[in-house]
Design an enzyme around this catalytic site. Sequence first.
Site, short mmCIF file in Angstrom:
data_model
loop_
_atom_site.label_atom_id
_atom_site.label_comp_id
_atom_site.label_asym_id
_atom_site.label_seq_id
_atom_site.Cartn_x
_atom_site.Cartn_y
_atom_site.Cartn_z
N HIS A 199 11.73 29.65 49.28
CA HIS A 199 11.99 28.34 49.88
C HIS A 199 12.04 28.47 51.40
CE1 HIS A 199 15.92 30.30 49.83
NE2 HIS A 199 16.33 29.44 50.74
N ASP A 201 14.44 26.72 54.65
CA ASP A 201 15.70 25.97 54.85
C ASP A 201 15.38 24.64 55.52
OD1 ASP A 201 17.15 28.02 53.74
OD2 ASP A 201 17.65 28.95 55.66
N HIS A 260 11.48 32.39 52.52
CA HIS A 260 12.27 33.56 52.18
C HIS A 260 12.84 33.43 50.77
CE1 HIS A 260 14.92 30.56 54.01
NE2 HIS A 260 15.94 31.11 53.36
N ARG A 270 25.74 41.68 45.98
CA ARG A 270 25.39 41.27 47.34
C ARG A 270 26.09 39.95 47.64
NH1 ARG A 270 21.14 38.04 49.70
NH2 ARG A 270 20.88 38.59 51.90
#
Length: 338
Positions: A199, A201, A260, A270
């Site tokens: 996607h 942002d 990303h 994470r």
Amino acid sequence: MVVASASPLIHDKVIQSFFIPVIDLSQQRSLRTELVVKSCEKLGFFKVINHGVPLNLSLKMEAAAVEFFALPGGEKQRAGPSSPLGYGSKSIGLKGDTGEVEYLLLPANPSSLSHRAWTISREGPEKFSCAANKYVEAVRKLACEILELLGEGLGLKDTEVFSRMIRDRESDSLLRLNHYLPCSSREENDKNRVGFGEHTDPQIITLLRSNGVEGLQILPPFSSGEAAWFPVSPDPTAFFVLVGDALQAMTNGRLVSVRHRAIVHPYSSRLSMVYFAAPSLHSCLAPIPEMVTVQRPRCYKSFTWGDYKKAMYSLRLGHNRLDLFRVDANEDNIKPLI
């Protein structure tokens, strides 16, 4: 589950010729300005060091996030469901996208953060809200500094045109905490299991910090046209900066919104902390006049941030939402297409 893209990881020879720009904010201002603009033009992504955000603020925010995600599922549900704010697990957005992630999405303003802290931590809401508010204040200041460097580097008369939008008391900026559990399986095909799918942002700019676990990947716009994901090495002392769709539109496509995704690590959890710098819902987003030239005709129609959010929630993850607002070369009407 979001299926990993068929795009291969970058070949070794390409890795050797490609690197993530690193910008030291303690450098001479003219050099910082030049590097920020070049990075946003060519990649839409860079790493910033000596950024002025105290490490203890980041560590306190990380500790608060770890404490929340360690709660039993029923306890975490008090902060949700995400619609879109609140706690979410697996489900991403409103159109059926899923991923190997649980998250907490919060408004990035003091009063709202303090109010929502009671649903996040009943025993220590003040502790959570204090950590979140101090962290947001520091990263907002950093975002403004970067945006003003961009304004200078682009040669704008009003160098605060971007930063003023996120300083607005009605700014729609958000704080997102993402938690990715390690793969439960050790099979070879789990190495590229996607935690959060491909996607861009939508906001103006994104500031991302994570713990020391790998997972973030970007899709650089290589001239060869071969789609290849580049793994970004984590650095808990730095911030990664991503150009958003709104900034791409306001600069008439001169700055690029980077694609990303996040991959689940096979062995370690994470945690990423993401600040999305956004304007108010009624803010008008349109190419800045200085960004429109004979060589670069107007690419996008005028729209409000509220318009764009509607478009964002109407599409699946990975769709190019800005295409909805592109100018038709044969069309004089500049109203949004939705």
